[in-house]
Scaffold this active site. Structure first.
Site, PDB file in Angstrom:
ATOM      1  N   LYS A   1      -3.611  30.136   2.064  1.00  0.00           N
ATOM      2  CA  LYS A   1      -2.202  29.408   1.131  1.00  0.00           C
ATOM      3  C   LYS A   1      -2.163  30.400  -0.116  1.00  0.00           C
ATOM      4  O   LYS A   1      -0.962  30.749  -0.107  1.00  0.00           O
ATOM      5  CB  LYS A   1      -2.225  28.358   0.917  1.00  0.00           C
ATOM      6  CG  LYS A   1      -3.472  27.826  -0.236  1.00  0.00           C
ATOM      7  CD  LYS A   1      -3.515  26.789  -0.407  1.00  0.00           C
ATOM      8  CE  LYS A   1      -4.550  26.107  -1.401  1.00  0.00           C
ATOM      9  NZ  LYS A   1      -4.679  26.589  -3.344  1.00  0.00           N
TER      10      LYS A   1
ATOM     11  N   ASP B   1       2.234  25.332  -6.392  1.00  0.00           N
ATOM     12  CA  ASP B   1       0.618  25.440  -5.517  1.00  0.00           C
ATOM     13  C   ASP B   1       0.020  24.277  -5.712  1.00  0.00           C
ATOM     14  O   ASP B   1       0.661  22.919  -6.609  1.00  0.00           O
ATOM     15  CB  ASP B   1      -0.087  26.799  -6.123  1.00  0.00           C
ATOM     16  CG  ASP B   1      -1.483  26.765  -5.426  1.00  0.00           C
ATOM     17  OD1 ASP B   1      -1.717  25.727  -4.078  1.00  0.00           O
ATOM     18  OD2 ASP B   1      -2.430  27.388  -5.525  1.00  0.00           O
TER      19      ASP B   1
ATOM     20  N   ARG C   1     -16.243  23.807   1.276  1.00  0.00           N
ATOM     21  CA  ARG C   1     -16.533  24.667   0.118  1.00  0.00           C
ATOM     22  C   ARG C   1     -17.670  26.148   1.221  1.00  0.00           C
ATOM     23  O   ARG C   1     -17.563  27.147   0.477  1.00  0.00           O
ATOM     24  CB  ARG C   1     -16.956  24.303  -1.110  1.00  0.00           C
ATOM     25  CG  ARG C   1     -16.479  23.632  -1.383  1.00  0.00           C
ATOM     26  CD  ARG C   1     -15.123  23.859  -1.945  1.00  0.00           C
ATOM     27  NE  ARG C   1     -14.406  23.397  -1.062  1.00  0.00           N
ATOM     28  CZ  ARG C   1     -12.495  23.496  -0.834  1.00  0.00           C
ATOM     29  NH1 ARG C   1     -12.064  24.463  -0.954  1.00  0.00           N
ATOM     30  NH2 ARG C   1     -11.916  23.704   0.183  1.00  0.00           N
TER      31      ARG C   1
END
Length: 772
Positions: free
Chosen positions: A33, A225, A614
């Site tokens: 993104k 964002d 993660r």
């Protein structure tokens, strides 16, 4: 086609090439993104959009700097400098510097951090003579913060009987009075807290239509964002600014909305399509970060949430190893397992310490991890501990610097007026506070005119106060010609702060001196960095704003080779090859405080999803059988989140405990006839088979020899141990036998361990490995 567009996959490219109109990019974890946001801004500039007309709002200042650097590499540095890019707080602080005078604030207003706000509230509670055990300043601060983020002003509070009744039911009937005093005293001090930066921006855009029109015309293209983390106040600012042109692009992932406790509202992203007509929707579903096992395990978790947007995250990466689930006895053993596993993975696979992260639900869990890492001599770094800028000596220096920029700053004045000691006591301060509240003036202004006011302060103390104010005025004169570093250097010398710490010859005093030196180094770095920016001067005001709006992660250096320890909330946006998620037990994760409603439980599940995603190569999940809570050992139950992951992605590792059976009775007293055959009969017809749950439990508890267990030496060899021998213990590490006592089964050894000092162990129970 521009060369940089070739770096995008088809879904990313479609989002980048959509120029006008409202659009939402639903971006799964690790789907690129940031790349889409960066390239979309570059593409807009390529299409002739003036960078002055682009506003990009990011989650951290660090993210903004990195994005701006990447944009500069595409379109050139001089153009990239003209972008309005940063966090909500930093961008709107900038607008308030320009327009704040309309609200009665000076352009050099101070930004109060959480500590400043809490200290002011503590003083207000004391002045109002309220019970500090009922009106706990941290709870009061949290309550006022939630008011502001929900746009409940003092006026709105006073008109809302339900809110007042709720506070009365909570035995805090004077909350409204505290709130009003807090707002009034911040205004008098020319200060805003973090929440004010949003609340006052909303006020500005609502009360002054000409200001709204000015910034609507400036920001023709707006990009946001991490939209799922916006609160109501942020949402309204974005709606107002984008209303005219509606060229708004929001990027986010509903599955990573984990900040409800800060006021974030997941409905902002879920309902985006209802706020604008003809919204274009784009989905980024290819994960570039993690292995197939990790991605699909995370999918199997998040699909249990009912409140979510449709998307299916996938990856073309390797399948990778399964997720290891490890059951340990207690938190100390959990720490030892994690430390040993990191040590082995690092050695066997040639990894760096910084390739590993340990994530936990609460900060308190770090202690056992730290103890274990220290014993293994593995360097680590705790994120989210006491920030450098929150240390006492740093706050002292910053308070002097804040007073130069804004002499009305009440909290800064109180902090340093008698530091280093000038003989100005609490009685004098009480009289000054009384006068300041009576005349509705700042403490600085009261001292400026102290000779004209009859405050009952003796002449000697008046002279000391006047000298303090005159010193600050001399610094203000210097500020006109000196940059932030030169001024800070002057302040630490002239105020006597350096001499104060030099007098203290203790290790703590030396550390404080070193911290002040590091602060000056940081200011010098900042000044040098500001020279590269088009609209920056390297002034003291710029530095103080940068510090006030910084977050822990903004100041991290990427070259520090240490294992990362942090809460999962802090891990958002980061990635590591190896991730250990510890403490996966009911009432800990999910938290006992977050299971009252479905929405709370779904947020906990999103938090686990964030933790798992993660990991790039390998994830470890650990839970314990018993854990200390408030000093008491309690039984623990594995987290429901482990059960919710599809079994095909998991590998259960149940460590053996190396226990050797010892008989406490003579077997001769029992009948030695073998009667086992009597029970080997076929079960009668109708006997129910084992339940599915029983089968699952049995399979999940299969024993696998752990890689990290020590090979414990033969018991006879241990009991015949000699002084001077080197040994290794699972818990205490390596050591040397210094003394032996007792005989036979009662033999003891005093062993001097390298990291734990001398321990006395009963050899028949000791799990020792003899090294020589």
């Amino acid at each position: 086609m521009q060369e940089y567009l070739a770096q995008l996959n088809e879904a990313q490219r479609e989002a980048v090439l959509q120029k006008d109109g409202p659009m939402i990019v639903i971006a799964g974890a690790g789907s690129g993104k940031t790349r889409v946001l960066t390239f979309r801004i570059a593409y807009l500039m390529d299409q002739g959009v003036d960078p002055f007309n682009i506003l990009a709002l990011t989650f951290t200042n660090k993210a903004a700097r990195e994005m701006k650097a990447r944009i500069a590499s595409i379109v050139g540095n001089s153009e990239a400098k003209n972008l309005w890019m940063g966090t909500f707080h930093s961008v709107f602080a900038k607008i308030l510097r320009f327009e704040g005078d309309k609200l009665g604030f000076p352009s050099n207003f101070t930004i109060y951090d959480t500590q400043d706000s809490q200290r002011l509230l503590r003083n207000i509670i004391k002045d109002l003579q309220l019970d500090k055990d009922v009106y706990k300043y941290k709870q009061v601060q949290s309550r006022i913060s939630s008011y502001k983020n929900s746009l409940i002003t003092v006026k709105a509070y006073q008109r809302d009987p339900e809110l007042q009744e709720a506070d009365a039911m909570a035995k805090r009937p004077r909350m409204g009075e505290i709130y009003k005093q807090y707002v009034d005293r911040c205004f008098k001090a020319g200060a805003m807290d973090f929440d004010d930066l949003l609340l006052r921006t909303n006020e500005l855009l609502t009360r002054f239509p000409e200001v709204l029109a000015k910034y609507q015309n400036r920001f023709k293209y707006i990009l946001v964002d991490e939209y799922q983390d916006t609160n109501h106040s942020q949402y309204l600012i974005v709606r107002a600014l984008s209303d005219r042109f509606q060229n708004i692009c929001v990027v986010g992932d509903d599955a990573q909305s984990i900040y409800a406790f800060r006021g974030a509202n997941i409905n902002n992203i879920l309902n985006f399509q209802n706020d604008y007509s003809d919204v274009k929707k784009f989905r980024l579903e290819q994960n570039y970060r993690s292995t197939k096992n990790i991605v699909e395990a995370a999918n199997s978790i998040i699909e249990k949430n009912k409140t979510r947007l449709d998307k299916v995250v996938w990856t073309a990466n390797d399948e990778g190893p399964k997720i290891h689930v490890n059951r340990l006895i207690n938190d100390a053993e959990e720490g030892r397992f994690v430390a040993s596993s990191i040590f082995e993975n690092r050695m066997q696979q040639g990894m760096k310490n910084s390739d590993f992260a340990i994530l936990y639900r609460t900060n308190a869990q770090s202690r056992a991890m730290e103890d274990a890492l220290r014993k293994k001599e593995i360097p680590y770094r705790i994120f989210g501990g006491l920030s450098f800028y929150q240390r006492k000596e740093i706050k002292d220096v910053l308070s002097y610097l804040r007073l130069i920029v804004n002499p009305k700053d009440e909290e800064a004045f109180v902090r340093v007026v008698n530091y280093p000691a000038r003989g100005i006591g609490q009685t004098t301060m009480d009289k000054l506070n009384l006068a300041a509240n009576h005349y509705k003036r700042s403490l600085f202004e009261i001292v400026e005119h102290i000779d004209k006011l009859n405050l009952g302060i003796n002449r000697g103390t008046q002279t000391k106060l006047t000298n303090f104010v005159n010193m600050l005025k001399s610094f203000q004169v210097s500020a006109k010609t000196q940059d932030a570093f030169q001024l800070a250097e002057l302040v630490v010398k002239k105020t006597g702060l350096i001499q104060e710490f030099k007098k203290d010859g203790t290790p703590e005093g030396i550390a404080r001196l070193e911290n002040i030196e590091e602060l000056l180094n940081g200011i010098q770095d900042f000044v040098e960095g500001q020279k590269e920016l088009a609209d920056a001067e390297g002034s003291l005001a710029e530095f103080l704003e940068d510090v006030a709006l910084a977050t822990d992660l903004d100041n991290e250096k990427g070259d520090d080779d240490r294992v990362a320890l942090m809460t999962i909330h802090l891990a958002k946006g980061l990635e590591f090859p190896f991730v250990y998620i510890v403490g996966l037990e009911e009432d800990l994760f999910p938290s006992a405080m977050s299971m009252n409603t479905r929405s709370e439980l779904e947020e906990e599940r999103r938090l686990f999803y964030v933790a798992l995603t993660r990991a790039e190569k390998q994830a470890y999940l650990t839970y314990v059988i018993s854990r200390y809570r408030w000093g008491k050992l309690n039984d623990a139950e594995p987290s429901r989140f482990i059960e919710e992951i599809d079994d095909q992605f998991l590998d259960f590792m149940i460590p053996e405990d190396n226990y050797q059976f010892r008989s406490f009775l003579n077997p001769d007293i029992f009948d030695d006839e073998d009667k086992s055959k009597l029970r080997k009969e076929k079960p009668k017809q109708g006997t129910p088979p084992p339940s599915k749950n029983e089968e699952k439990t049995t399979r999940r508890l299969r024993k696998v020899k752990p890689e990290n267990n020590l090979d414990v030496s033969d018991q006879k060899e241990i009991i015949s141990l000699a002084e001077g021998q080197k040994v290794e213990h699972q818990r205490f590490g390596k050591g040397t036998v210094v003394e032996l006592s007792g005989v036979g089964q009662n033999k003891k050894a005093n062993i001097n361990f390298e990291s734990g000092g001398v321990k006395s162990l009963l050899l028949k129970f000791a799990k020792l490995k003899i090294l020589n």
